[in-house]
Design a protein around this motif. Structure first.
Motif, mmCIF file in Angstrom:
data_model
loop_
_atom_site.group_PDB
_atom_site.id
_atom_site.type_symbol
_atom_site.label_atom_id
_atom_site.label_comp_id
_atom_site.label_asym_id
_atom_site.label_seq_id
_atom_site.Cartn_x
_atom_site.Cartn_y
_atom_site.Cartn_z
ATOM 1 N N VAL A 202 0.805 -1.246 -0.234
ATOM 2 C CA VAL A 202 -0.013 0.076 -0.146
ATOM 3 C C VAL A 202 1.056 1.118 -0.066
ATOM 4 N N TYR A 203 1.946 1.155 0.859
ATOM 5 C CA TYR A 203 2.728 2.440 0.888
ATOM 6 C C TYR A 203 3.369 2.573 -0.582
ATOM 7 N N LEU A 204 3.907 1.648 -0.808
ATOM 8 C CA LEU A 204 4.372 1.811 -2.190
ATOM 9 C C LEU A 204 3.758 2.136 -3.320
ATOM 10 N N ARG A 205 2.628 1.906 -3.368
ATOM 11 C CA ARG A 205 1.431 2.031 -4.544
ATOM 12 C C ARG A 205 1.009 3.506 -4.357
ATOM 13 N N VAL A 206 0.352 3.627 -3.001
ATOM 14 C CA VAL A 206 -0.385 4.961 -2.939
ATOM 15 C C VAL A 206 0.375 6.119 -2.644
ATOM 16 N N PHE A 207 1.622 5.937 -1.645
ATOM 17 C CA PHE A 207 2.577 7.176 -1.323
ATOM 18 C C PHE A 207 3.584 7.099 -2.355
ATOM 19 N N GLY A 208 4.112 6.025 -3.019
ATOM 20 C CA GLY A 208 5.332 5.998 -3.847
ATOM 21 C C GLY A 208 4.989 6.131 -5.331
ATOM 22 N N GLY A 209 3.741 5.740 -5.837
ATOM 23 C CA GLY A 209 3.409 5.843 -6.931
ATOM 24 C C GLY A 209 4.039 4.722 -8.164
ATOM 25 N N LEU A 210 4.575 3.646 -7.477
ATOM 26 C CA LEU A 210 4.983 2.394 -8.134
ATOM 27 C C LEU A 210 4.197 1.678 -8.642
ATOM 28 N N SER A 211 4.540 1.189 -9.832
ATOM 29 C CA SER A 211 3.931 0.165 -10.631
ATOM 30 C C SER A 211 3.860 -1.049 -9.995
ATOM 31 N N PHE A 212 2.839 -1.881 -10.237
ATOM 32 C CA PHE A 212 2.773 -3.124 -9.531
ATOM 33 C C PHE A 212 3.989 -3.902 -9.929
#
Length: 159
Positions: A115-125
């Motif tokens: 969740v942190y990487l996706r939402v706050f970091g904007g990283l792709s799956f």
């Protein structure tokens, strides 16, 4: 090492940006990550992907930075004038955000990290899967299930 930098610098930077939320600091820590990687390349045993190893170094550098600086957020001298919400609206909005952050914080390790990487970091799956040493599909499924869990107030559907 140049090829490794070309292939993984953006992933490390995005990972650090998701943690620091500061472009300049993320850039600085990215450079330090690769410096440390060069110094310790002889200890890399190939037990994980290079991107995972680099993000582990980056995470340790981020934690070192936090310990050293005990992050303080300076207040701007002249904050912009925005229409202020009513006291009730402000309290409800803050409470909602705080509750969501509490729920995310209470998640177990990997789902919280996704969740942190996706939402706050904007990283792709795909990038998340690489960092966690898993597949892109695993990252998608973990994010979706975690999002559903958060929608339900953090209550697990599992029996």
């Amino acid at each position: 090492m140049s090829e490794i930098y070309q292939r993984h610098a953006q992933t490390v930077y995005k990972f650090l940006l998701s943690q620091t939320r500061d472009e300049e600091l993320a850039e600085e820590l990215t450079q330090e990550t690769f410096y440390q990687a060069v110094r310790s390349i002889h200890r890399f045993d190939g037990g994980c992907k290079v991107s995972v190893w680099l993000c582990q170094i980056a995470k340790h550098l981020w934690y070192q930075h936090l310990r050293k600086h005990r992050r303080e957020v300076p207040m701007p001298e002249d904050p912009p004038e925005l229409p202020a919400p009513s006291a009730e609206e402000g309290a409800l909005e803050r409470e909602g955000k705080l509750e969501l952050l509490r729920l995310i914080h209470d998640l177990p390790g990997e789902p919280r990290e996704v969740v942190y990487l996706r939402v706050f970091g904007g990283l792709s799956f795909r990038e998340i899967g690489d960092i966690c040493g898993r597949t892109e599909t695993w990252a998608r499924v973990t994010f979706y299930r975690t999002k559903e869990k958060l929608r339900n107030g953090g209550v697990s559907d599992e029996k």
